[in-house]
Structures are given as C-alpha cells and as structure tokens.
Design a protein around this motif. Structure first.
Motif, mmCIF file in Angstrom:
data_model
loop_
_atom_site.group_PDB
_atom_site.id
_atom_site.type_symbol
_atom_site.label_atom_id
_atom_site.label_comp_id
_atom_site.label_asym_id
_atom_site.label_seq_id
_atom_site.Cartn_x
_atom_site.Cartn_y
_atom_site.Cartn_z
ATOM 1 N N SER A 127 4.266 13.173 -5.638
ATOM 2 C CA SER A 127 4.851 11.833 -5.613
ATOM 3 C C SER A 127 6.366 11.891 -5.769
ATOM 4 C CB SER A 127 4.235 10.968 -6.695
ATOM 5 O OG SER A 127 4.441 11.565 -7.954
ATOM 6 N N LYS B 91 -8.264 12.699 -2.699
ATOM 7 C CA LYS B 91 -6.825 12.824 -2.849
ATOM 8 C C LYS B 91 -6.206 13.401 -1.591
ATOM 9 C CE LYS B 91 -6.885 14.777 -7.023
ATOM 10 N NZ LYS B 91 -6.510 15.767 -8.020
ATOM 11 N N PHE C 28 -4.818 9.111 -6.518
ATOM 12 C CA PHE C 28 -3.535 8.838 -5.873
ATOM 13 C C PHE C 28 -3.404 7.421 -5.350
ATOM 14 C CE2 PHE C 28 -2.171 13.439 -4.637
ATOM 15 C CZ PHE C 28 -2.293 13.795 -5.954
ATOM 16 N N TYR D 72 -1.554 4.847 -6.094
ATOM 17 C CA TYR D 72 -0.438 4.428 -6.946
ATOM 18 C C TYR D 72 -0.321 2.910 -7.032
ATOM 19 C CZ TYR D 72 0.982 9.263 -6.419
ATOM 20 O OH TYR D 72 1.011 10.624 -6.426
ATOM 21 N N ASN E 135 -6.339 11.051 1.270
ATOM 22 C CA ASN E 135 -5.336 10.000 1.136
ATOM 23 C C ASN E 135 -3.957 10.519 1.526
ATOM 24 O OD1 ASN E 135 -7.049 8.047 0.312
ATOM 25 N ND2 ASN E 135 -6.651 8.284 -1.877
ATOM 26 N N GLU F 175 0.886 -1.153 0.000
ATOM 27 C CA GLU F 175 0.000 0.000 0.000
ATOM 28 C C GLU F 175 0.926 1.205 0.000
ATOM 29 O OE1 GLU F 175 -3.643 -0.307 0.295
ATOM 30 O OE2 GLU F 175 -3.310 1.678 -0.577
ATOM 31 N N TYR F 176 1.262 1.674 -1.206
ATOM 32 C CA TYR F 176 2.354 2.645 -1.319
ATOM 33 C C TYR F 176 1.963 4.028 -0.820
ATOM 34 C CZ TYR F 176 5.770 5.736 -3.485
ATOM 35 O OH TYR F 176 6.709 6.686 -3.714
ATOM 36 N N SER F 177 2.843 4.590 -0.030
ATOM 37 C CA SER F 177 2.704 5.993 0.349
ATOM 38 C C SER F 177 4.007 6.682 0.000
ATOM 39 C CB SER F 177 2.444 6.099 1.849
ATOM 40 O OG SER F 177 2.995 7.302 2.319
ATOM 41 N N PRO F 178 3.960 7.722 -0.830
ATOM 42 C CA PRO F 178 5.207 8.366 -1.264
ATOM 43 C C PRO F 178 6.008 8.927 -0.100
ATOM 44 C CG PRO F 178 3.276 9.500 -2.166
ATOM 45 C CD PRO F 178 2.781 8.292 -1.458
ATOM 46 N N PHE F 179 5.365 9.125 1.037
ATOM 47 C CA PHE F 179 6.057 9.758 2.149
ATOM 48 C C PHE F 179 6.719 8.760 3.065
ATOM 49 C CE2 PHE F 179 2.789 12.237 0.416
ATOM 50 C CZ PHE F 179 3.504 13.364 0.059
ATOM 51 N N MET G 135 -1.377 9.518 4.519
ATOM 52 C CA MET G 135 -0.013 9.059 4.251
ATOM 53 C C MET G 135 1.006 9.910 5.002
ATOM 54 S SD MET G 135 -0.056 8.657 0.136
ATOM 55 C CE MET G 135 -1.297 7.737 -0.758
ATOM 56 N N GLY G 136 0.533 10.968 5.638
ATOM 57 C CA GLY G 136 1.459 11.824 6.386
ATOM 58 C C GLY G 136 2.171 12.832 5.513
#
Lengths: 302, 523
Positions: B102, B119, A266, A268, B122, A44-48, B126-127
């Motif tokens: 991203s 968005k 989003f 991804y 989400n 479960e990808y999170s860019p952060f 995700m922080g």
C-alpha cells in the motif's frame, strides 16, 4: 488597563507566532492532510491508481457496512465492553487512587505504587499467556476445580466468561497506571482543608467524601469524557488474542472486523468506512457528554 | 532589551526545527531520486552490468548474517546481480506485505505468501503487478514447473506471479505423527486405520506415558472460522478417512461443500466421542495454529499430532529426546476409514508467488525473471544445500553436503539456502533429512500419499462474496465446536448448515462454479 487588554498587532507578536509555527506545521502535515484520506470511504480505493484516480462509489461502502447482518452484533459488543470498562474499571482506578492516597507510610506507598504500575509494561501477548495458564482449559484453576469439586469452568471457551475476563485483564494490567493522573490531582488538594475538617471532628471516611472526592471531581469528569471519546475503540491486541470460535458472539468487535476485512483482504476503502463511522459516533458521544457535563455545572473539555 | 535577549535563542531553536523539518522533506526527495536513477540507467546496461534487485521475502527462524556473507557474494557474482533481500519474520509477514504494497515501497520483487488468494486477486485487479507470461517463455528452469501448478496460479489465463514450487503432496498437514516409543511400550502397531488410531489414543489416555496425568493423546487446534468452517484444524487425514471431500466436490453438476456431506457428520461424531473420552487436547479450542500443536508434541506431552514428512527430521527427534531420551517418532502414511476411505490433499504445489510490482520498469522485468530462473537451476540446488565449496562444505555428494563442524556453523550463519529465492521444481521438496534412513522414509511416504491424492476442484478460484464477508463461517465453526464439546445438539449444527446452504452458500457456490465453467468450457 484598557490599553493592555486591546488585542495586539501581528508585528508586535510575530516572535510568538514563529514559535507556534513548527507546531502548526506539524499538525497540518501529520493530522490534517491525512484526514483527506477519508474521501476513500466513498471510493473503491486501489493503491496503484492513487487516491484521486480511484473510482467513486458513493455510499456503497456504507450501505454494505450497515447492511451486514453482523453490524448490530459488532456495535453491541463494542459498546458493551466499553461500558463495562466505564462502570467497573474506571471507578476501580479512582478507588485504588483513594486507597493509595490514604497510605501514610511513604516507603510503603512508593513500593505499592511501583508494584501496581508494573503490569502496565507487559505486552498483551504475555498477559494472554498468563491468562491461559491460569484460566485455560488445562490451566491451574481448572486443575484444582477438577481435583476438589470434580468440575471445570469454560473460562476461555464460552460466551459467559469473556467479558468478565476482559475487564479483569484490563484491571490487572492497567488499573495501577490509571491512578497516576488521579494521584496528581489529589496532590493538588490544599492540606489545610483536611486540617480544618479534622478540627471539626470529621472522620477519615467523611473527609474522603467531603474533601477528597469533590477535589478531584473535575479530573474525574474530564477523564470520563476522554474515555467516552474512545468508547468505539476496543483494545485490539487484547480482544484479538482472546477470541476463539466459542466466544465469537461476544468477542467480535469493530476493530477485529476492520482487521479481517480491511487488512487481511486489502479492502482499504471498507476499512476506512468503518473507521469513519467509529470516529463520527465517538464525536457525537463526546459532544453529547460534554453538553451534559456543562448542564450539570462542570467545566467539560470544550 | 531583556525580552529580546531571551527570545533570540527561542526563535533560533524554532527556526532550527523548521529547517530540520525541511531537511527531512529534502531527504525524502533525494531518496526518491536515487531510486529513480537506476531505473533510467538499467535499460542501456547490457549483461555485463549487474542488475540490482530489491526483494522482500518471508523468513522462518533466524536471518542470515548480512555483513560479509560469502554465500551472498558468491551468488551475486554467479548470477550477475546486486541482490538486496529484506527478510521479514513469518509472524509479521502479512502485515509487512500489506504495508509494503500500500505504501508503494520500491521493491522489485515481492513474495505473496498466501499464493493466489483473495488478496492477490484484488491486487492483480488493481493493476499491482506485471503480467509475467511473456517473460517466462524464455526461461529454462522455471518453465519446468508442473502445468497444474501454473494453471492453479493463473488469473484470467495470465501469470502474474511465479510459483515457488513445493510438492503437490505432503505439505502442511498430510500425515499423522505419533510417538513410536509409546506405541512400542504397550505393544501397539503403528495405526493403519481409524479404529487402530482411536484405540492407541485410548491406551495413551489410560496408561499416561508422560506421567502425572499430563499425557495429551492427540493435539489439534481451533479453526479461525474465516477460511475453514470446521471446529478444529489439524485433522485432515482423519477427515479423509471418513471420506470427506477436499473442501469442495463436484457431483455431476452439483457442487457440494465438505460439511454438507453425511460423512462430515460421522467425522464430527468421532470428534465428539473422542473429546468426551479425553483423547483430544483440552486446550485445542484456544490453540491458534499448527505451530502450537507441534510444540506440544515436541515438548513430549502429546502422543500424536498432524504434520508432514518434514516433521520426522532429526532435529525434531533431538528436541523430543531432551524431555524423554527414549522418544521416537513414527509416521502414519495412510490412515484408512471403515470402508477403506483415505486421502491426502492435492495442494496447489507452491508456497508463495513471486510478483513484480508494476512500478518496476518493463525492461527490468526480464532481468528479474532471469535471476529467479538462475536461482532455480541445478547448480543452485547444490548451492542451497552445500553453500560455497571450501567455506560451507567440503563436497556435495548424493544430494547431501559433506560438512565439518566448522563448515556447518558457517552454513548456519550465512544460510545460503535463504538467498535461493526460487526453488527448483522437485516432488521430494519436503524430504529434507540429512540422515539417509529418514530421507528414504520421507521419500517413501511422499510416494505413498501421491497415489491417494484428493483434489479440490475449486482450489485456485476465489469468491469475492466470501472475501468481503470473512465472518460467514464463524457461526458454523462455533456451533460445530460446541457440538464436539458436548454442549449442543446436532439440530443446531444442521440449522447452521442449512442457513449457509440457503444463504451465503448460494452466492459463494455460484461465483466459484462460474469461474470453473469459464475455464473448463474454454478448453
């Protein structure tokens, strides 16, 4: 002779390896390292959090993807558009190349070639604009249909016309461009063959059938294989512009789905999942077709 | 010998390529280093040192002149900042934002143009962004934004974005705009009821004021089927005249979606009837957004479209006059239905949220928030309209800039208003005319519709299920459009509505209601 065939040592060949190094480096950095991104399909990808720290979710993304009620519709629409391109657009480019090849007047040939190439350089947005002004509900064609026959056709706003129009657009835009490789292959056929055939009394059609077509058979097979490899891809721009709520049943394809779910929301990981599915399916298609081509005595691409 | 001679340049060029590649890599490192450097140096920097802020924002129209911009210089000096704004055209904004987020680009401030949508939710989960709640408390101007607006933008009671205030009423598609000169030509009144509107459209159709059979009585556009299930968008005032709720309605503890109401059927029938009589733009199903409908209206072929008070501004009238010198625009402030139903959406009251990416060091956040607060001050409202006195205007009087032609040109080049990142809370934000008469009309219209606001109880909540299934309304949109076009029966539409009610609707409704309950029982 024997000695020459023996594999050479590295120290003898190092300049050549050095020559290849930038290429290898390029492929490693820009093609192979990015492939590690595929593991995101299982996360479960999170860019952060980054690629490594995003939590694993196993096959959840795949389950969700195959579980959507629209999966079969997406698959069908994607494949059908590719298939139609394959059996209409692709032979059309061959046909067009044969026609261009038969033109004897050099000037005329150059001019007509240039004319058929040109639409390739227009963007899809422009082509959609042209399509609307011709086929749109208040476009030219409907205007005359209304005037002469008291009727109208829902070209852009119905399921029935969507696929024919998309194929028509592809042919209009890219058929000329598609002839380039065939024309190159045609140029490689030995003219002596034609002269010999002529002496034997072959007609023009006969020499096309017995000399020209066999002469480019290899090229046709290879291009066909390459096209098969991209049959899970649709022309995103084209489809994106052509969809509306009245042709969704036939216009919704994987690429559009990825755009809506992956980019707009989003998600991804989910988008990568769909992309991975597409790649694997394409690989299977190409390998299968390549195998079949070899069975039939063609060269194939591997 | 010969071979080596030939090889030398080849090897040399290969080596060169390798070093170039290495050079690229090196560049990247040094770039990363340079962005890292100010992070370290800012904390010690007192108020005297200008804070450097890199922001990305949405742009409509042409970008301001970036070199030697006197407006920017002035603002930077007064705000004690080093401002670096990336203007991204609105058409490309969503994609660019997605990439910027991203790729972890080093922005200090991002405008989330969609507001508190899936968005944003989400990303917050995700922080991605700093919680700005503690930083806002100390602000002077930002804290004046209406409580309702703040609450609407909060996630789990925390503010991760600072709303860019707009009116709670009158944005988007609040009013019908209609050709006043055409109405006058056939002695028709400006429509007050749905029947009067239908009648006016019929007259437009019959008399063909645009000439050559080109008249489009009413132009609307197709819905994308992702967010709104209806057949068409750009019909809000008409929906409210039929008594349809603003997306959701709470009926006791029962949650009702707009298309589940009997009023919605009546509305679809009106559309179907109007379509069959040729009152609606034939191109509507292939038009993709309000802009396309607006451009048909401004091209002089359409009689009416749905926009808002900012559409009666003089520049639009001028555009219309190029095709028809007699053109005039009237605004229908309230459209009433048969039983007196009427309404205008109560909006979220903002356009876009300013978010600070979590990659920004904590001690810089207050500086950024303070700068936003500074741009929302009274002095900058004047600045956004009049620019620098002596360069962009001679004076700022009664809320309007006094400008010479020369100054107007300079204003258009430098666009001081584009650098005012945060707007001041102002209910009349959509009243933007420079003509006193039109400005008064705009304000009066906004006052009128603020009395008939229709709220959407779930406006600020999001359904995860809906966001993962963006196609869930598409089928409904398709059958409804077919119904309106006279190609399908009502049963087909009812079937889709029932399928939604028993299928995805259960999950979506539950998710929204849970959020609503959580927030309302906590109080």
């Amino acid at each position: 002779m024997q000695r020459a065939l023996r594999p050479k040592r590295f120290h003898q060949l190092w300049p050549f390896y050095l020559l290849a190094a930038p290429g290898i480096l390029y492929f490693l950095t820009f093609h192979y390292i990015p492939m590690t991104g595929l593991i995101l399909a299982f996360k479960e990808y999170s860019p952060f959090k980054g690629m490594m720290d995003s939590p694993w979710v196993g096959l959840d993304n795949f389950r969700q993807f195959f579980g959507t009620s629209d999966f079969y519709m997406l698959l069908k629409n994607t494949l059908l558009i590719s298939l139609l391109n394959l059996i209409i657009y692709f032979p059309f480019t061959i046909f067009l190349s044969l026609l261009l090849n038969e033109v004897r007047l050099k000037v005329f040939k150059r001019v007509s070639q240039t004319i058929v190439y040109l639409p390739h350089f227009l963007s899809w947005v422009v082509i959609y604009g042209i399509t609307i002004s011709f086929f749109g509900p208040s476009g030219v064609i409907n205007h005359y249909l209304g005037q002469w026959f008291d009727g109208s056709a829902n070209f852009l706003v119905s399921n029935e016309w969507f696929r024919p129009l998309v194929i028509f657009q592809s042919i209009w835009k890219d058929a000329g461009w598609g002839t380039i490789i065939f024309l190159a292959a045609l140029a490689g056929i030995n003219p002596e063959q034609y002269e010999a055939a002529k002496v034997d009394g072959a007609s023009r059609l006969q020499s096309i059938w017995h000399i020209t077509l066999p002469g480019i058979k290899g090229t046709i097979v290879i291009l066909l294989l390459l096209r098969l490899g991209s049959s899970m891809d649709s022309n995103f721009m084209q489809i994106f512009l052509m969809t509306n709520s009245l042709n969704l049943d036939v216009s919704n394809v994987f690429d559009l789905f990825v755009y809506h779910v992956g980019l707009e929301q989003f998600n991804y990981s989910f988008a990568i999942t769909v992309g991975m599915f597409k790649s694997v399916a394409s690989l299977i298609l190409v390998l299968g077709a390549n195998y079949a081509a070899k069975l039939l005595g063609e060269e194939g691409i591997f | 010998m010969n071979i080596t001679k030939k090889l030398v340049p080849l090897v040399a060029s290969a080596a060169l390529m390798v070093t170039t590649l290495a050079g690229c890599a090196g560049d990247k490192n040094s770039a990363a280093g340079s962005t890292a450097a100010p992070e370290g140096s800012t904390p010690s920097g007192a108020a005297s040192k200008p804070a450097s802020i890199k922001a990305m924002t949405i742009l409509f129209g042409n970008p301001p002149e970036m070199t030697n911009n006197k407006a920017l210089e002035d603002l930077e000096k007064r705000g004690n900042v080093d401002l670096n704004v990336t203007f991204v055209p609105s058409e490309a904004y969503t994609d660019k934002l997605s990439v910027a987020v991203s790729a972890g680009d080093s922005y200090d401030l991002l405008l989330m143009d969609g507001g508190k949508d899936d968005k944003f939710n989400n990303l917050v989960k995700m922080g991605a962004f700093h919680d700005l709640t503690p930083y806002i408390e100390k602000t002077k101007n930002i804290s004046q934004i209406d409580e309702v607006v703040w609450n609407g933008a909060k996630i789990d009671g925390k503010s991760y974005g600072i709303p860019r205030p707009r009116g709670l009423y009158g944005g988007g598609e609040a009013n019908i705009l209609i050709r006043k000169d055409w109405l006058d030509k056939y002695s028709l009144p400006v429509p007050k009821t749905i029947d009067e509107l239908t009648n006016a459209l019929k007259v437009f159709k019959e008399k063909d004021p645009a000439g050559g059979g080109k008249t489009i009585p009413f132009t609307i556009y197709g819905s994308d089927g992702v967010n709104s299930p209806g057949p068409f968008s750009g019909v809000q005032p008409i929906q409210y005249a039929f008594g349809i709720p603003n997306v959701w309605k709470l009926d006791g503890d029962k949650v009702v979606r707009d298309f589940q109401t009997p009023e919605y059927k009546a509305f679809l029938e009106w559309l179907r009837d109007s379509w069959s009589k040729g009152l609606i733009d034939k191109d509507a199903p292939v038009l993709k957004n309000q802009g396309q409908a607006r451009s048909k209206f401004l091209a002089g072929t359409a009689g009416a479209f749905v926009g808002n008070v900012s559409d009666i501004v003089e520049t639009n009238v001028e555009k219309l006059k190029q095709t028809d010198p007699k053109a005039e625009i009237a605004i229908v402030d309230v459209l009433e239905g048969a039983n007196g139903q009427k309404g205008a959406s109560v909006l979220s009251g903002y356009y876009g949220l300013w978010a600070v990416p979590s990659s920004v060091p904590e001690d810089k956040v207050q500086q950024i928030v303070d700068f936003l607060d500074f741009t929302a001050s009274e002095e900058n409202v004047a600045f956004s309209k009049a620019g620098v006195t002596g360069i962009h205007s001679s004076e700022f009087k009664d809320g309007m800039a006094v400008q010479t032609e020369e100054q107007k040109k300079q204003y258009e080049l430098d666009k001081p208003n584009n650098f005012i990142l945060e707007n001041r809370a102002d209910p009349y934000v959509y009243a933007n005319s420079k003509e006193p008469d039109i400005l008064a009309l705009q304000k009066a219209t906004l006052d009128t519709i603020s009395k008939i606001g229709v709220e959407n109880p779930f406006l600020s909540y999001n359904s995860q299920y809906a966001s993962k299934n963006p196609d869930s309304y598409k089928k409904m949109s398709a059958v409804m459009t077919k119904y309106v076009l006279g190609e399908g029966a009502w049963e087909d539409v009812q079937k889709e509505i029932d399928a939604w009610t028993e299928g995805p609707g259960v999950q979506i409704t539950k998710e929204l209601q849970d959020q609503y309950n959580a927030e309302h029982s906590a109080k």
